[in-house]
Design an enzyme around this catalytic site. Structure first.
Site, PDB file in Angstrom:
ATOM      1  CB  SER A 148      -1.020  -0.197   1.058  1.00  0.00           C
ATOM      2  OG  SER A 148      -1.398   1.246   0.885  1.00  0.00           O
ATOM      3  CG  ASP A 223      -6.902  -3.294  -2.154  1.00  0.00           C
ATOM      4  OD1 ASP A 223      -7.579  -2.387  -1.531  1.00  0.00           O
ATOM      5  OD2 ASP A 223      -5.820  -3.368  -2.065  1.00  0.00           O
ATOM      6  CG  HIS A 256      -5.685  -2.980   1.120  1.00  0.00           C
ATOM      7  ND1 HIS A 256      -4.546  -2.105  -0.030  1.00  0.00           N
ATOM      8  CD2 HIS A 256      -4.214  -1.393   1.798  1.00  0.00           C
ATOM      9  CE1 HIS A 256      -3.771  -1.520   0.429  1.00  0.00           C
ATOM     10  NE2 HIS A 256      -4.185  -1.193   1.068  1.00  0.00           N
TER      11      HIS A 256
END
Length: 277
Positions: A148, A223, A256
């Site tokens: 991320s 995600d 995620h």
């Protein structure tokens, strides 16, 4: 040096260590974690850097991913920095995506952030010097990976130091921060309103330069931040136009979380070790 070992846990015959030290680059006390493999055969040991995402510390990857089994299998050391400067005197923001836990791996230029938020220099210079003293029989070979915001950090740091890092990989990275809400908010705060200065911290701009290391990216299709924050089109188009070695894989149904990371981590470690050798 004020380096102090505060935790040492046995894991897969290696050592999962946590250290504190005073950082000159960040002007505050910092914590980091490092895994050191057993190295029973006394071989030269390469180093992989892991950069974590928003709201994380050095604990998230070390405690949730199970990476130690892979680091032991491949006999590689793994360095895990924190994600931002820390301490009562460090500038902060109430939002989760700015301030402590959200350093974005840049060198801030704007007040009050410039005093402490120099994560790029901290990692590439100060913490790198420390790492070289901790890894047994360090081979001098390094690669970098992240998730991320940390995926953004891995791409940017890896490409800005292309001769140093042998490979780059990322899980759900912010590949084009100057065009997405997370990046626009952080860059305008840390770097100011001159958007021309943002480009040196944007992977989609850096990928235009020649001679980048091979890159592997994994992105879950479920995600909740994709595609708004993690849109990949510009990055992949620029990589293709400039003939860069980028492998981008979508993982159907993955989100995620660290469940996603742990599922594909072996593939990423194998990719790194192939290039580190």
């Amino acid at each position: 040096m004020s380096l102090k070992l505060i935790e040492n846990k046995r894991s897969f015959d290696g050592e999962q260590c946590k250290y504190t030290h005073y950082s000159e680059a960040l002007q505050c006390d910092m914590t980091f974690s490092i895994y050191l493999p057993s190295n029973k055969e006394n071989k030269e040991i390469p180093l992989i850097w892991w950069l974590s995402g928003l709201t994380c510390t050095d604990d998230n990857f070390s405690q949730k991913s199970g990476f130690q089994a892979l680091a032991s299998k491949y006999q590689v050391a793994v360095m895990i920095p924190d994600t931002s400067p820390r301490g009562e005197d460090v500038a902060d923001d109430e939002a989760y995506d700015l301030g402590k836990g959200a350093g974005f791996y840049v060198n801030a230029t704007q007040s009050p952030w410039a005093k402490n938020y120099n994560m790029y220099t901290y990692i590439t210079d100060e913490l790198s010097e420390i790492a070289s003293t901790l890894v047994p029989n360090f081979s001098g070979k390094e690669s970098i990976m992240g998730h991320s915001m940390g995926g953004h950090g891995a791409l940017v740091i890896g490409m800005k130091n292309a001769s140093r890092f042998k490979a780059i990989s990322a899980f759900a990275p912010i590949t084009n921060p100057i065009q997405v809400p997370w990046g626009i908010k952080a860059f305008s705060t840390y770097l100011g309103e001159d958007k021309a200065t943002w480009k040196e911290w944007d992977a989609s701009e850096l990928i235009k330069e020649t001679g980048m290391p091979p890159i592997l990216i994994s992105q879950g299709t479920a995600d909740n931040f994709y595609p708004e924050q993690l849109e990949e089109t510009t990055f992949l188009d620029n990589a293709r136009e400039n003939k860069q070695e980028v492998t981008y894989k979508k993982a159907e149904g993955y989100d995620h979380s660290y469940f996603f990371i742990s599922t594909f981590l072996d593939e990423h470690f194998a990719f790194h070790l192939k290039n580190l050798k």
